[in-house]
Motif scaffolding. Structure first.
Motif, mmCIF file in Angstrom:
data_model
loop_
_atom_site.group_PDB
_atom_site.id
_atom_site.type_symbol
_atom_site.label_atom_id
_atom_site.label_comp_id
_atom_site.label_asym_id
_atom_site.label_seq_id
_atom_site.Cartn_x
_atom_site.Cartn_y
_atom_site.Cartn_z
ATOM 1 N N HIS A 34 34.197 38.271 38.786
ATOM 2 C CA HIS A 34 35.331 39.108 39.178
ATOM 3 C C HIS A 34 35.057 40.525 38.697
ATOM 4 C CE1 HIS A 34 37.713 35.358 39.764
ATOM 5 N NE2 HIS A 34 37.039 34.962 38.705
ATOM 6 N N HIS A 35 34.852 41.446 39.630
ATOM 7 C CA HIS A 35 34.681 42.859 39.281
ATOM 8 C C HIS A 35 35.968 43.575 39.693
ATOM 9 C CE1 HIS A 35 32.457 46.936 39.924
ATOM 10 N NE2 HIS A 35 32.990 46.849 38.714
ATOM 11 N N VAL A 36 36.770 43.933 38.713
ATOM 12 C CA VAL A 36 38.134 44.376 38.982
ATOM 13 C C VAL A 36 38.304 45.835 38.565
ATOM 14 C CG1 VAL A 36 40.576 43.809 38.694
ATOM 15 C CG2 VAL A 36 38.848 42.010 38.444
ATOM 16 N N ASP A 37 38.477 46.720 39.553
ATOM 17 C CA ASP A 37 38.673 48.138 39.233
ATOM 18 C C ASP A 37 40.128 48.385 38.843
ATOM 19 O OD1 ASP A 37 40.187 48.244 41.605
ATOM 20 O OD2 ASP A 37 38.551 49.112 42.774
ATOM 21 N N GLU A 38 40.431 49.634 38.464
ATOM 22 C CA GLU A 38 41.772 49.922 37.943
ATOM 23 C C GLU A 38 42.854 49.787 39.011
ATOM 24 O OE1 GLU A 38 42.568 53.277 35.526
ATOM 25 O OE2 GLU A 38 41.612 52.327 33.780
ATOM 26 N N ASP A 39 42.548 50.104 40.260
ATOM 27 C CA ASP A 39 43.555 49.945 41.309
ATOM 28 C C ASP A 39 43.959 48.475 41.439
ATOM 29 O OD1 ASP A 39 43.590 52.636 41.860
ATOM 30 O OD2 ASP A 39 42.210 52.507 43.559
ATOM 31 N N THR A 40 42.986 47.594 41.398
ATOM 32 C CA THR A 40 43.281 46.164 41.505
ATOM 33 C C THR A 40 43.992 45.665 40.255
ATOM 34 O OG1 THR A 40 41.283 45.926 42.856
ATOM 35 C CG2 THR A 40 42.269 43.913 41.990
ATOM 36 N N GLN A 41 43.557 46.163 39.105
ATOM 37 C CA GLN A 41 44.246 45.793 37.862
ATOM 38 C C GLN A 41 45.713 46.218 37.910
ATOM 39 O OE1 GLN A 41 42.069 46.796 34.151
ATOM 40 N NE2 GLN A 41 40.301 47.187 35.460
ATOM 41 N N ARG A 42 45.950 47.417 38.404
ATOM 42 C CA ARG A 42 47.323 47.924 38.451
ATOM 43 C C ARG A 42 48.187 47.078 39.388
ATOM 44 N NH1 ARG A 42 45.937 52.531 39.198
ATOM 45 N NH2 ARG A 42 46.148 53.338 37.069
ATOM 46 N N ALA A 43 47.637 46.718 40.531
ATOM 47 C CA ALA A 43 48.393 45.890 41.471
ATOM 48 C C ALA A 43 48.720 44.532 40.852
ATOM 49 C CB ALA A 43 47.595 45.713 42.760
ATOM 50 N N PHE A 44 47.748 43.941 40.160
ATOM 51 C CA PHE A 44 47.974 42.666 39.488
ATOM 52 C C PHE A 44 49.075 42.800 38.437
ATOM 53 C CE2 PHE A 44 46.970 40.167 35.646
ATOM 54 C CZ PHE A 44 47.150 38.891 36.144
ATOM 55 N N LEU A 45 49.000 43.852 37.634
ATOM 56 C CA LEU A 45 49.980 44.037 36.566
ATOM 57 C C LEU A 45 51.384 44.279 37.129
ATOM 58 C CD1 LEU A 45 47.858 46.263 34.165
ATOM 59 C CD2 LEU A 45 48.600 43.908 33.743
ATOM 60 N N ARG A 46 51.476 45.035 38.209
ATOM 61 C CA ARG A 46 52.795 45.255 38.815
ATOM 62 C C ARG A 46 53.416 43.930 39.251
ATOM 63 N NH1 ARG A 46 54.314 50.397 39.565
ATOM 64 N NH2 ARG A 46 52.725 52.040 39.774
ATOM 65 N N GLU A 47 52.599 43.074 39.849
ATOM 66 C CA GLU A 47 53.119 41.781 40.280
ATOM 67 C C GLU A 47 53.562 40.942 39.091
ATOM 68 O OE1 GLU A 47 51.837 37.704 42.688
ATOM 69 O OE2 GLU A 47 50.424 39.383 42.550
ATOM 70 N N VAL A 48 52.741 40.918 38.051
ATOM 71 C CA VAL A 48 53.054 40.111 36.873
ATOM 72 C C VAL A 48 54.302 40.629 36.173
ATOM 73 C CG1 VAL A 48 52.260 39.547 34.541
ATOM 74 C CG2 VAL A 48 50.719 39.281 36.489
ATOM 75 N N ILE A 49 54.379 41.928 35.994
ATOM 76 C CA ILE A 49 55.544 42.509 35.319
ATOM 77 C C ILE A 49 56.800 42.243 36.144
ATOM 78 C CG2 ILE A 49 56.615 44.683 34.591
ATOM 79 C CD1 ILE A 49 53.731 45.664 33.926
ATOM 80 N N GLY A 50 56.674 42.362 37.470
ATOM 81 C CA GLY A 50 57.822 42.058 38.322
ATOM 82 C C GLY A 50 58.255 40.610 38.198
ATOM 83 N N ARG A 51 57.309 39.687 38.198
ATOM 84 C CA ARG A 51 57.631 38.260 38.053
ATOM 85 C C ARG A 51 58.294 37.959 36.714
ATOM 86 N NH1 ARG A 51 54.973 34.010 40.845
ATOM 87 N NH2 ARG A 51 53.745 34.699 42.640
ATOM 88 N N SER A 52 57.912 38.733 35.678
ATOM 89 C CA SER A 52 58.437 38.455 34.339
ATOM 90 C C SER A 52 59.896 38.838 34.182
ATOM 91 C CB SER A 52 57.599 39.207 33.293
ATOM 92 O OG SER A 52 57.908 40.600 33.290
ATOM 93 N N GLY A 53 60.392 39.695 35.089
ATOM 94 C CA GLY A 53 61.781 40.139 35.013
ATOM 95 C C GLY A 53 62.044 41.179 33.952
ATOM 96 N N ALA A 54 61.009 41.875 33.489
ATOM 97 C CA ALA A 54 61.155 42.884 32.433
ATOM 98 C C ALA A 54 62.071 44.018 32.886
ATOM 99 C CB ALA A 54 59.794 43.436 32.047
#
Length: 436
Positions: free
Chosen positions: A68-88
């Motif tokens: 998995h070669h993950v650049d910052e744009d992909t990392q950011r998209a992943f984190l947005r989804e995770v943070i959204g799912r967490s209900g923070a």
């Protein structure tokens, strides 16, 4: 099948390291029959990112290895989804803590922890971009061998296979939470020249990382051992010790961490602060969690960027910020050491809420102690002279900001801890579908 995450966070050119870590991933899958997810977390500028894409594409396919070669744009998209799912309630602030615009040794590893959760991995194994592997009998000496052998196993069940055992009474039934080795080769460039120029100034500066009240004989020992790794010894056969791992004996380029630790407590997301990623090592040691210390040390070297004027200034400021941060971190470590295995619940897992309380309380530390530290650092750099004067001037110019950041970094850490377990659960739900 057991899944593990071998991760290489980077923000600079390291195509050779990518190839070497790829070989380690293939070794782990081949020798242990596990599924290895090689995760390159890439925050490099565009030209370097392109070089890394070529290096990843050149890795030979290997059974059991997914890259998995993950650049910052992909990392950011992943984190947005995770943070959204967490209900923070503060998603943007959490995103800034997870993916800051400045270098953060803790934040990059925290991202690896969450992605490992998404991949269904049971452990994270971290390497750094400025490291290589030793050779023995014509073969690379991979730390992953000891990490996969011991990590997550019940300590009592593997005690006989380790060369030595110093398990605290009552910890035999707990899982091996950490494995670690150190580095051999060059001493950290951040402090090596200081030691050569002025040993007394070196002792004064490094002494700021040692907790107050330490007996003088132990204080001198810790100062002498700091930043030196395992020296220049060469690997000549495996030696292992089963015991809570001292953070002084291992390096974060050579660490394996069980998911039962990192899915409960993250690392401080402090920016431009070396050593901030050692928090879990201190926590596991103070909680008397079993660990496996080995001698498959990684070869340390320094990229050319570290030797430029810009690189020199950046790393010296990060070192200075580390010395300020230690005022707060040592306050936490003192309390976790006093709590010992009371930090653990009935199942032997870290009670994250207790640790978060210690971190939050540290924010109220008397600022006079941090001011004293900054005064000492500024005087030391002026005394060293030469280009260290530039560092002293930069610290003076940014004095108020540095003092504020040292305090605010701990408040941010407490906030992240409050949300961490929800983020870890959300990551496992989100999954990750990125490779090569």
């Amino acid at each position: 099948m057991r899944r593990v995450c071998l991760t290489l966070p980077t923000h600079r050119a390291c195509a050779g390291t990518i190839a070497a870590v790829g070989e380690e991933a293939a070794y782990g899958a081949r020798q242990f029959g596990v599924e290895v997810h090689l995760l390159v977390l890439d925050s490099s500028p565009a030209p370097v990112l392109a070089e890394h894409r070529e290096a990843v594409a050149a890795l030979p396919p290997s059974p059991g290895v997914t890259v998995h070669h993950v650049d910052e744009d992909t990392q950011r998209a992943f984190l947005r989804e995770v943070i959204g799912r967490s209900g923070a309630a503060e998603p943007d602030r959490l995103l800034d803590l997870m993916l800051p615009s400045r270098v953060s040794y803790g934040a990059c590893t925290n991202r690896a922890f969450l992605i490992a959760q998404a991949l269904g991995c049971t452990s994270v194994h971290r390497r750094d971009s400025d490291s290589r592997y030793q050779q023995f009998d014509g073969e690379s000496v991979f730390p992953l061998h000891q990490e996969l052998t011991y990590l997550g196993q019940q300590a009592d069940a593997v005690r006989e296979t380790a060369n030595r055992s110093k398990l605290p009474p009552g910890s035999e039934g707990r899982r091996v939470a950490l494995t670690g080795g150190s580095f051999v080769g060059e001493m950290s460039v951040d402090v090596a020249q200081i030691s050569e120029l002025d040993p007394d100034t070196y002792r004064e500066l490094v002494g700021l990382s040692i907790p107050e009240g330490m007996p003088e004989i132990w204080r001198e020992h810790l100062i002498s051992a700091s930043f030196r790794g395992a020296g220049k010894t060469s690997f000549d056969g495996d030696r292992t010790m089963l015991a809570p791992i001292s953070p002084m004996r291992v390096d974060m380029c050579n660490i394996g961490i069980d998911h039962e630790v990192y899915r409960r407590v993250p690392l401080p997301p402090a920016t431009d602060t070396i050593g901030s990623d050692y928090f879990l090592l201190h926590l596991a040691h103070n909680a008397e969690l079993p660990g496996l210390q080995h001698n498959r040390h990684i070869v340390n070297f320094h990229t050319e960027e570290r030797r430029t004027d810009a690189g020199f200034l950046a790393y010296q400021v990060r070192f200075a910020k580390f010395l300020l941060a230690m005022a707060y971190l040592n306050a936490v470590y003192t309390r976790t050491a006093a709590a010992a295995d009371a930090l653990l619940d009935a199942e032997g897992h870290v009670r994250a809420s207790v640790v978060a309380g210690f971190v939050r309380d540290s924010v109220g530390l008397d600022r006079a102690e941090v001011v004293r530290r900054l005064d000492t650092v500024e005087r030391s750099y002026h005394r060293l002279g030469g280009r260290y004067t530039t560092v002293a001037d930069a610290l003076t110019e940014n004095r108020s900001r540095l003092l504020d950041e040292a305090r605010d970094d701990m408040a941010d850490f407490a906030l992240l801890m409050d949300h961490w377990e929800a983020l870890a659960r959300a990551s496992a739900e989100a999954g990750l579908a990125v490779n090569r």
